[in-house]
Design an enzyme around this catalytic site. Sequence first.
Site, PDB file in Angstrom:
ATOM      1  CD  GLU A  94     -54.630  51.764  59.111  1.00  0.00           C
ATOM      2  OE1 GLU A  94     -54.604  52.990  59.347  1.00  0.00           O
ATOM      3  OE2 GLU A  94     -55.684  51.123  58.944  1.00  0.00           O
ATOM      4  CB  CYS A 107     -55.772  41.212  61.033  1.00  0.00           C
ATOM      5  SG  CYS A 107     -56.495  41.641  59.444  1.00  0.00           S
ATOM      6  CB  CYS A 114     -56.553  46.844  47.765  1.00  0.00           C
ATOM      7  SG  CYS A 114     -57.162  45.158  47.462  1.00  0.00           S
ATOM      8  CB  CYS A 118     -64.257  45.016  47.515  1.00  0.00           C
ATOM      9  SG  CYS A 118     -63.486  43.459  46.999  1.00  0.00           S
ATOM     10  CB  CYS A 121     -63.136  46.995  51.146  1.00  0.00           C
ATOM     11  SG  CYS A 121     -61.564  46.833  52.015  1.00  0.00           S
ATOM     12  CB  CYS A 339     -63.861  42.975  58.798  1.00  0.00           C
ATOM     13  SG  CYS A 339     -63.047  41.608  58.038  1.00  0.00           S
TER      14      CYS A 339
END
Length: 346
Positions: A94, A107, A114, A118, A121, A339
């Site tokens: 995305e 962005c 990933c 974290c 997230c 975010c």
Amino acid sequence: MAEHKKDIRALTKEQLRDFFVSQDDKAFRGNQVYEWLWQKSAHSFEDMTNISKETRQMLQDNFVINHIRVDQMQRSSDGTIKNAVRLHDDLIVESVLIPTPTRTTACVSSQVGCSLDCKFCATARLKRMRNLNPDEIYDQVVAIDNESRLYHNRPLSNIVFMGMGEPLMNYNNVLKAIDKITSPEGLGMSPKRIVVSTSGVPKMIKKMADDQVKFKLAVSLHSAIDEVRTSIMPFNATFPLDDLRASLQYWYAKTKNRITYEYVVWDGINDKRKDVDALVEFCKFAPSKVNLIEYNPIDDGAFQQANSKAIDMYVKVLESNNITVTVRRSRGKDIDAACGQLANKS
């Protein structure tokens, strides 16, 4: 079969020129094709209208253009746009267009999933499938630039590597993409308008400094106390704050560029005076700026936005210590484009 053909965008301009010479053609054909691939972002060889039909067929026989496709575009009530981008192997990432009255920012993602863990997230909950290639990163920017022109009547002005993935875990491809984005033979954007955001990989931050990169650096920090940071960003146990600080000191000594810290304040996690004091102490070694970011929930779990008193305390203490601070409001929350929310829900 198409899968056995090489992606033509993996070739340099010199390699393209050499290929045409090997086909008993003129070297400058390589220049023409290179321009179509990058400046004009051609999706197919048929688009290359100043090249003969025979030559286009020859390219078709030898190569593919593994172009991305915007599978789904969602538009937020605040003007934010989120793209679900399908890659040539059917994986999806995305990217987001964030408009303000003075700029439009892309962005972009650097990995499918990933590499890091974290806890706050949504992307970190996805398994890392692979790194994005330079052309796949570049294509995201081109798509958002086109949307910026179409929906906001101006070209894209800024790029942040804050989408899916840890950019420094895909360092070489990110650098190659930025080279293309900033090249006059690509999009010709200024590297000063590009920010690479990392969760903090000390060895790679030092490498960036040694490579004398021209883009800006942001660090997703969220706590300057090791135990707290490790509890929310477990990889901090491998890359503790002392190592991160040392790498950032090295970065500043080499580049003299101010460091931006991205920082979310959560209720009951990092909303006390000791947390602010630790942040102030961490910031002291180099000129810095702290972006306090509004938290965007990914479920009803442990992470909740701190109250306004905690945010006000951060601002007051940071400013009294001459540290630049901004409070950044989230955009695109209604389409899960804010975010920390990118998780391929679309």
